[in-house]
Design a protein around this motif. Sequence first.
Motif, PDB file in Angstrom:
ATOM      1  N   ALA A 464      34.559  40.951  50.717  1.00  0.00           N
ATOM      2  CA  ALA A 464      35.564  41.068  49.889  1.00  0.00           C
ATOM      3  C   ALA A 464      37.203  39.888  50.601  1.00  0.00           C
ATOM      4  O   ALA A 464      36.948  39.114  51.469  1.00  0.00           O
ATOM      5  N   ARG A 465      37.465  40.076  49.716  1.00  0.00           N
ATOM      6  CA  ARG A 465      39.003  38.986  50.115  1.00  0.00           C
ATOM      7  C   ARG A 465      40.173  39.808  49.680  1.00  0.00           C
ATOM      8  O   ARG A 465      40.077  40.193  48.242  1.00  0.00           O
ATOM      9  N   PRO A 466      41.059  39.532  49.808  1.00  0.00           N
ATOM     10  CA  PRO A 466      42.369  40.483  50.533  1.00  0.00           C
ATOM     11  C   PRO A 466      42.677  40.191  48.673  1.00  0.00           C
ATOM     12  O   PRO A 466      42.598  38.622  48.509  1.00  0.00           O
ATOM     13  N   ASP A 467      43.603  40.739  47.790  1.00  0.00           N
ATOM     14  CA  ASP A 467      43.928  40.647  47.368  1.00  0.00           C
ATOM     15  C   ASP A 467      45.389  40.276  46.815  1.00  0.00           C
ATOM     16  O   ASP A 467      46.517  40.406  45.648  1.00  0.00           O
ATOM     17  N   GLY A 468      46.238  39.922  48.245  1.00  0.00           N
ATOM     18  CA  GLY A 468      47.672  39.906  48.022  1.00  0.00           C
ATOM     19  C   GLY A 468      48.452  41.443  48.332  1.00  0.00           C
ATOM     20  O   GLY A 468      49.411  41.443  47.916  1.00  0.00           O
ATOM     21  N   GLY A 471      45.032  45.201  49.063  1.00  0.00           N
ATOM     22  CA  GLY A 471      43.633  46.324  48.397  1.00  0.00           C
ATOM     23  C   GLY A 471      42.550  44.739  49.392  1.00  0.00           C
ATOM     24  O   GLY A 471      43.068  43.694  49.592  1.00  0.00           O
ATOM     25  N   TRP A 472      40.992  45.171  48.107  1.00  0.00           N
ATOM     26  CA  TRP A 472      40.013  43.689  48.226  1.00  0.00           C
ATOM     27  C   TRP A 472      39.780  43.308  46.820  1.00  0.00           C
ATOM     28  O   TRP A 472      40.155  44.667  45.800  1.00  0.00           O
ATOM     29  N   HIS A 473      39.339  42.433  46.986  1.00  0.00           N
ATOM     30  CA  HIS A 473      38.522  42.227  46.034  1.00  0.00           C
ATOM     31  C   HIS A 473      36.984  41.808  46.019  1.00  0.00           C
ATOM     32  O   HIS A 473      37.044  41.401  47.521  1.00  0.00           O
ATOM     33  N   LEU A 474      35.754  42.381  45.861  1.00  0.00           N
ATOM     34  CA  LEU A 474      34.999  42.872  46.098  1.00  0.00           C
ATOM     35  C   LEU A 474      33.659  42.198  45.629  1.00  0.00           C
ATOM     36  O   LEU A 474      34.157  42.227  44.066  1.00  0.00           O
ATOM     37  N   ALA A 475      32.924  41.540  45.955  1.00  0.00           N
ATOM     38  CA  ALA A 475      31.973  40.941  44.751  1.00  0.00           C
ATOM     39  C   ALA A 475      30.221  41.188  45.964  1.00  0.00           C
ATOM     40  O   ALA A 475      30.492  41.262  47.066  1.00  0.00           O
ATOM     41  N   VAL A 476      29.518  41.431  44.989  1.00  0.00           N
ATOM     42  CA  VAL A 476      28.546  41.568  45.988  1.00  0.00           C
ATOM     43  C   VAL A 476      27.369  40.322  45.097  1.00  0.00           C
ATOM     44  O   VAL A 476      27.189  40.191  44.255  1.00  0.00           O
ATOM     45  N   GLY A 487      36.831  46.346  42.629  1.00  0.00           N
ATOM     46  CA  GLY A 487      38.180  46.493  43.481  1.00  0.00           C
ATOM     47  C   GLY A 487      38.098  47.583  44.273  1.00  0.00           C
ATOM     48  O   GLY A 487      38.536  48.604  43.928  1.00  0.00           O
ATOM     49  N   ALA A 488      39.296  47.596  45.498  1.00  0.00           N
ATOM     50  CA  ALA A 488      39.388  48.345  45.874  1.00  0.00           C
ATOM     51  C   ALA A 488      41.457  48.295  46.193  1.00  0.00           C
ATOM     52  O   ALA A 488      42.054  47.343  46.983  1.00  0.00           O
ATOM     53  N   LYS A 489      41.923  48.900  45.923  1.00  0.00           N
ATOM     54  CA  LYS A 489      43.507  49.151  45.483  1.00  0.00           C
ATOM     55  C   LYS A 489      44.154  49.687  47.029  1.00  0.00           C
ATOM     56  O   LYS A 489      43.482  50.227  47.292  1.00  0.00           O
TER      57      LYS A 489
END
Length: 571
Positions: A464-468, A471-476, A487-489
């Motif tokens: 997971a990376r902060p989206d600024g 929220g979060w940008h997510l990757a499998v 993503g999770a806002k």
Amino acid sequence: MSAHAQLTFDEIVTSEEIPLHEVTFVVVDLETTGGDRAGDAITEIGAVKVRGGEVLGEFGTLVDPERDIPPAVVSITGITQAMVHDAPRLDSVLPAFLEFCRGAVLVAHNAPFDIGFLRAGCERLGLDWPKPKVLDTVRLARRVLTRDETPNHKLGTLARVLGARTEPVHRALDDARATVDVLHALLERVGPLGVRTLEDLLGHLPDVSPQQRRKRGLADALPNAAGVYLFRGPNDEVLYVGTASDLRRRVRQYFTAGERRARVKEMVAIAERVDHVACAHPLEAEVRELRLLSAHQPRYNRRSKFPQRAWWVVLTDEAFPRLSVVRTPREDALGPFGSRRAAVTAMEALQAGSLVRRCTERIPAKRPSGRPCALHELGRCGAPCAGLQTAEEYQPEVVAVRDVIRGHRDDLLARLEDELQRLSEAQRFEDAAAQRDRLAGLVRSLERGQRLAALAAVPELVAARPDGRGGWHLAVIRHGRLAAAGGAKRGVRPMPVVDVLQMSAETVVPGAGPLRGAPADETRVIYRWLTTGGTRLVRTANPWGEPARAAATWHAWLTRATNGRTPYPTD
């Protein structure tokens, strides 16, 4: 005074969907000691800040050029040496001017001259040039006015033709005021033609081809979201693939003067439509771009000419293995390399640190009948071709190469470092420099390969990376490939989203080679995303780690040897 210098790409006005009445312009004019940015200096700066036809402020000052003003220039501007004697120097004026025009579009008549001097001043003083958007009223006038309306495009002529309230007299502030009136008059001319925004204005500059202008509507249906765009030709073929954080804005830039690449203009001329793939975040967009480039190999993408361009260094499968450069990786391969030359260089470094044979003929395990070569006489080969070395005696050299690639031992690197030390002590400095570069390049290649291989070895990893925006940008990620993205806002619990992504993620069957069949470019992109920007590991099927004797342990040596330059290769 005039100087014609090409503006950099970053200084050309880029596409902005901002209504012109909301745009803040700073119209600037300079007086100088001459037209040579390297040898001449600024004597006066004048600027007017306007928005929506209203003057918001003015900036005007003489500048001490710290050199003589030529008599010919004095006769034109009226600025004498006595006038600038007590004036502030550029090191105090320029920072104030940059603050005055912060966030505005810079406007100048013959912009390369004025902007060139300002940029050169920043370079001399060690200031960061802010790379503002720049509009040249000369270019705009050439686009708007016909030859019947004006005999030329000099500021004095345009001020008279367009009814400017201020007469330009080669003094900076007066000329800037005159340029403001010229700018407003030109904008009035293009208003009835549908020019309402900076983007529209840019579409009327001379650098925009008729084909670009006609096809601006191709971007209208695109969303203001991250993703991949595909230009398609008359036969529905993919002409070009790119990524953007804002699809609509990025694609519209292809139809403006900001796009100056001849090949891209040619592509736009034959494009019939623009498709898109919306993506959850930039990582997904970048990976999808790589996959689309590989699938379609569009002719206008330079990087798509060789979509499977990775090269590898491998040990051959024979009684007396040797090193070889190949396209298809196998177990214990070193790579990936972006060019065959880079792979050959790494192979030669491995050969220099070992006694692995360099000849290419196949040597039988029993009763070899060759003759020793010069390398044997130099102590660089055990001559298995002549039966002077058995397969068992040869095997330790093979193991040394295999282990350094795997990161299990660094004996081979130590041998190369010892040779470097010996050459230095013998004062063979050119040979020592070559040996240093050979070892540094090998360490870089090993480190990159080991890092990517370690990532590809993990069956599943969730990050997971902060989206600024809270929220979060997510990757499998599975075996070095992106298997799912989402993503999770802000305000949304991320772990339920992670669960859904894992359940719906693409199945990845690992293949052969260090990267388990994953494309080298994709694994590189994912590794960079995982190790930058505050990315965090959420779950991993297996621990993600590197071998204990990996090339990364040579970081300190590499930093010293390369004078602190980046330890990572670029190929």
